[in-house]
Design a protein around this motif. Structure first.
Motif, mmCIF file in Angstrom:
data_model
loop_
_atom_site.group_PDB
_atom_site.id
_atom_site.type_symbol
_atom_site.label_atom_id
_atom_site.label_comp_id
_atom_site.label_asym_id
_atom_site.label_seq_id
_atom_site.Cartn_x
_atom_site.Cartn_y
_atom_site.Cartn_z
ATOM 1 N N VAL A 26 92.552 11.924 51.917
ATOM 2 C CA VAL A 26 91.445 11.602 52.739
ATOM 3 C C VAL A 26 92.996 12.093 53.925
ATOM 4 C CG1 VAL A 26 90.884 9.572 54.542
ATOM 5 C CG2 VAL A 26 89.257 9.795 52.870
ATOM 6 N N THR A 27 92.703 12.419 55.215
ATOM 7 C CA THR A 27 93.840 11.973 55.480
ATOM 8 C C THR A 27 94.239 10.219 56.367
ATOM 9 O OG1 THR A 27 92.990 12.122 57.790
ATOM 10 C CG2 THR A 27 93.889 14.430 57.093
ATOM 11 N N PRO A 28 95.539 10.470 56.345
ATOM 12 C CA PRO A 28 96.361 9.039 56.577
ATOM 13 C C PRO A 28 95.458 8.513 57.483
ATOM 14 C CG PRO A 28 98.384 9.987 56.201
ATOM 15 C CD PRO A 28 96.793 10.864 55.730
ATOM 16 N N ALA A 29 95.578 9.081 58.913
ATOM 17 C CA ALA A 29 94.777 8.712 59.910
ATOM 18 C C ALA A 29 93.101 8.433 59.882
ATOM 19 C CB ALA A 29 94.151 10.102 61.005
ATOM 20 N N LEU A 30 92.583 8.710 59.105
ATOM 21 C CA LEU A 30 91.107 8.223 58.428
ATOM 22 C C LEU A 30 91.256 6.654 57.116
ATOM 23 C CD1 LEU A 30 89.436 11.471 58.610
ATOM 24 C CD2 LEU A 30 89.331 9.857 59.912
ATOM 25 N N HIS A 31 92.433 6.182 57.134
ATOM 26 C CA HIS A 31 92.437 5.951 55.487
ATOM 27 C C HIS A 31 91.741 4.117 56.161
ATOM 28 C CE1 HIS A 31 94.337 3.647 52.587
ATOM 29 N NE2 HIS A 31 94.198 3.280 52.343
ATOM 30 N N THR A 32 91.812 3.713 57.698
ATOM 31 C CA THR A 32 91.616 2.213 57.710
ATOM 32 C C THR A 32 89.959 2.246 58.130
ATOM 33 O OG1 THR A 32 93.958 2.307 58.679
ATOM 34 C CG2 THR A 32 92.616 0.990 59.240
ATOM 35 N N PRO A 33 89.833 3.316 58.484
ATOM 36 C CA PRO A 33 88.204 3.053 58.461
ATOM 37 C C PRO A 33 87.615 3.422 56.457
ATOM 38 C CG PRO A 33 89.246 4.737 59.894
ATOM 39 C CD PRO A 33 90.357 4.502 59.217
ATOM 40 N N LEU A 34 88.621 3.949 55.997
ATOM 41 C CA LEU A 34 88.050 4.658 54.858
ATOM 42 C C LEU A 34 87.375 3.048 54.027
ATOM 43 C CD1 LEU A 34 86.596 6.123 52.642
ATOM 44 C CD2 LEU A 34 88.889 6.843 51.940
#
Length: 98
Positions: A26-34
């Motif tokens: 997962v890219t860092p930009a998608l970490h919070t939604p994950l």
């Protein structure tokens, strides 16, 4: 009919392997939604674990109730830690006040 242990254990190991590769790619930009989705899944685990922790079959303490209590504790740690990490990450995206 019970599922054989080897088949169940194989599914468990494959789930760990696939989960590891999915999370680490997962890219860092998608970490919070994950993290938000992970918190939601942990809350579902807590609901199932609480149902297992209650009185089952007239006995007050069984192996299932003990494992349910452990699952509640571990999922709670995961939820609260996930919210803390998500909050910190969202703070990084806010504009700093002068």
């Amino acid at each position: 009919m019970q599922t054989p242990f080897v088949a169940t254990f194989t599914i468990f190991v494959l789930a760990i392997f696939i989960g590891y590769h999915v999370v680490w790619s997962v890219t860092p930009a998608l970490h919070t939604p994950l993290m938000a989705v992970t918190n939601a899944l942990s809350s579902i685990i807590i609901v199932g674990a609480v149902l297992q922790t209650v009185d089952i079959g007239g006995q007050t303490i069984t192996l299932t109730s003990v494992l349910g209590a452990v699952a509640v504790f571990l999922a709670s740690v995961n939820i609260f830690g996930g919210f803390a990490v998500t909050s910190r990450m969202l703070e990084m995206f806010k504009k700093k006040k002068k």
